[in-house]
Design a protein around this motif. Sequence first.
Motif, PDB file in Angstrom:
ATOM      1  N   THR A 102     -84.509  90.277-150.836  1.00 24.01           N
ATOM      2  CA  THR A 102     -85.336  90.600-149.676  1.00 24.01           C
ATOM      3  C   THR A 102     -84.489  91.228-148.578  1.00 24.01           C
ATOM      4  O   THR A 102     -83.358  90.791-148.343  1.00 24.01           O
ATOM      5  CB  THR A 102     -86.030  89.340-149.149  1.00 24.01           C
ATOM      6  N   VAL A 103     -85.065  92.220-147.927  1.00 24.44           N
ATOM      7  CA  VAL A 103     -84.411  92.855-146.795  1.00 24.44           C
ATOM      8  C   VAL A 103     -85.313  92.706-145.572  1.00 24.44           C
ATOM      9  O   VAL A 103     -86.539  92.703-145.696  1.00 24.44           O
ATOM     10  CB  VAL A 103     -84.114  94.349-147.081  1.00 24.44           C
ATOM     11  N   TYR A 104     -84.687  92.540-144.427  1.00 17.20           N
ATOM     12  CA  TYR A 104     -85.410  92.322-143.175  1.00 17.20           C
ATOM     13  C   TYR A 104     -85.020  93.382-142.156  1.00 17.20           C
ATOM     14  O   TYR A 104     -83.927  93.936-142.198  1.00 17.20           O
ATOM     15  CB  TYR A 104     -85.088  90.941-142.603  1.00 17.20           C
ATOM     16  N   LEU A 105     -85.916  93.618-141.207  1.00 21.11           N
ATOM     17  CA  LEU A 105     -85.602  94.479-140.086  1.00 21.11           C
ATOM     18  C   LEU A 105     -86.148  93.812-138.828  1.00 21.11           C
ATOM     19  O   LEU A 105     -87.364  93.735-138.640  1.00 21.11           O
ATOM     20  CB  LEU A 105     -86.210  95.869-140.255  1.00 21.11           C
ATOM     21  N   GLN A 106     -85.238  93.307-138.008  1.00 17.22           N
ATOM     22  CA  GLN A 106     -85.616  92.726-136.733  1.00 17.22           C
ATOM     23  C   GLN A 106     -85.618  93.838-135.703  1.00 17.22           C
ATOM     24  O   GLN A 106     -84.585  94.486-135.485  1.00 17.22           O
ATOM     25  CB  GLN A 106     -84.634  91.626-136.321  1.00 17.22           C
ATOM     26  N   MET A 107     -86.772  94.055-135.096  1.00 14.09           N
ATOM     27  CA  MET A 107     -86.928  95.152-134.138  1.00 14.09           C
ATOM     28  C   MET A 107     -87.220  94.575-132.765  1.00 14.09           C
ATOM     29  O   MET A 107     -88.251  93.915-132.573  1.00 14.09           O
ATOM     30  CB  MET A 107     -88.067  96.077-134.583  1.00 14.09           C
ATOM     31  N   ASN A 108     -86.308  94.787-131.841  1.00 16.66           N
ATOM     32  CA  ASN A 108     -86.457  94.311-130.464  1.00 16.66           C
ATOM     33  C   ASN A 108     -86.558  95.487-129.514  1.00 16.66           C
ATOM     34  O   ASN A 108     -86.213  96.619-129.863  1.00 16.66           O
ATOM     35  CB  ASN A 108     -85.266  93.430-130.083  1.00 16.66           C
ATOM     36  N   SER A 109     -87.020  95.202-128.308  1.00 16.93           N
ATOM     37  CA  SER A 109     -87.138  96.239-127.272  1.00 16.93           C
ATOM     38  C   SER A 109     -87.840  97.482-127.814  1.00 16.93           C
ATOM     39  O   SER A 109     -87.372  98.611-127.627  1.00 16.93           O
ATOM     40  CB  SER A 109     -85.745  96.607-126.744  1.00 16.93           C
ATOM     41  N   LEU A 110     -88.957  97.263-128.459  1.00 18.16           N
ATOM     42  CA  LEU A 110     -89.665  98.366-129.095  1.00 18.16           C
ATOM     43  C   LEU A 110     -90.191  99.360-128.073  1.00 18.16           C
ATOM     44  O   LEU A 110     -90.572  98.990-126.948  1.00 18.16           O
ATOM     45  CB  LEU A 110     -90.809  97.831-129.949  1.00 18.16           C
ATOM     46  N   LYS A 111     -90.191 100.609-128.480  1.00 17.60           N
ATOM     47  CA  LYS A 111     -90.646 101.705-127.634  1.00 17.60           C
ATOM     48  C   LYS A 111     -91.807 102.428-128.316  1.00 17.60           C
ATOM     49  O   LYS A 111     -91.915 102.392-129.548  1.00 17.60           O
ATOM     50  CB  LYS A 111     -89.500 102.701-127.421  1.00 17.60           C
ATOM     51  N   PRO A 112     -92.640 103.105-127.554  1.00 13.66           N
ATOM     52  CA  PRO A 112     -93.744 103.855-128.180  1.00 13.66           C
ATOM     53  C   PRO A 112     -93.252 104.846-129.241  1.00 13.66           C
ATOM     54  O   PRO A 112     -93.947 105.069-130.240  1.00 13.66           O
ATOM     55  CB  PRO A 112     -94.384 104.568-126.993  1.00 13.66           C
TER      56      PRO A 112
END
Length: 120
Positions: A76-86
């Motif tokens: 399994t691979v994960y992608l933690q995405m913070n401070s998302l922008k439009p």
Amino acid sequence: VQLQASGGGLVQAGGSLRLSCAASGSIYSINDMGWYRQAPGKQRELVAAITSVGSTNYADSVKGRFTISRDNAKNTVYLQMNSLKPEDTAVYYCALRGKRASYSLTSDYWGQGTLVTVSS
């Protein structure tokens, strides 16, 4: 080899999401795993990738905001995405490079994509 991505959705700018992608089926070995994205009217681009030993690389546009990780025991691979922008709005695809069997050629496999929408 099948890849099932999950975790996409609608989030406000500045928010966070965590994408997951589990590989299943006949898997002998996995080399690199990664996340790509494709926004409307644009070409698919690499977001982040991780090797089997944990080395990572990121697109300049997401450095410092996104973190890729993997669980080799769970394929399994994960992608933690913070401070998302439009401008992060896109369909996100997971992919891996690996072998189905010891005698197989190394091939690329793709998931079905999960939509991430970031509202301003």
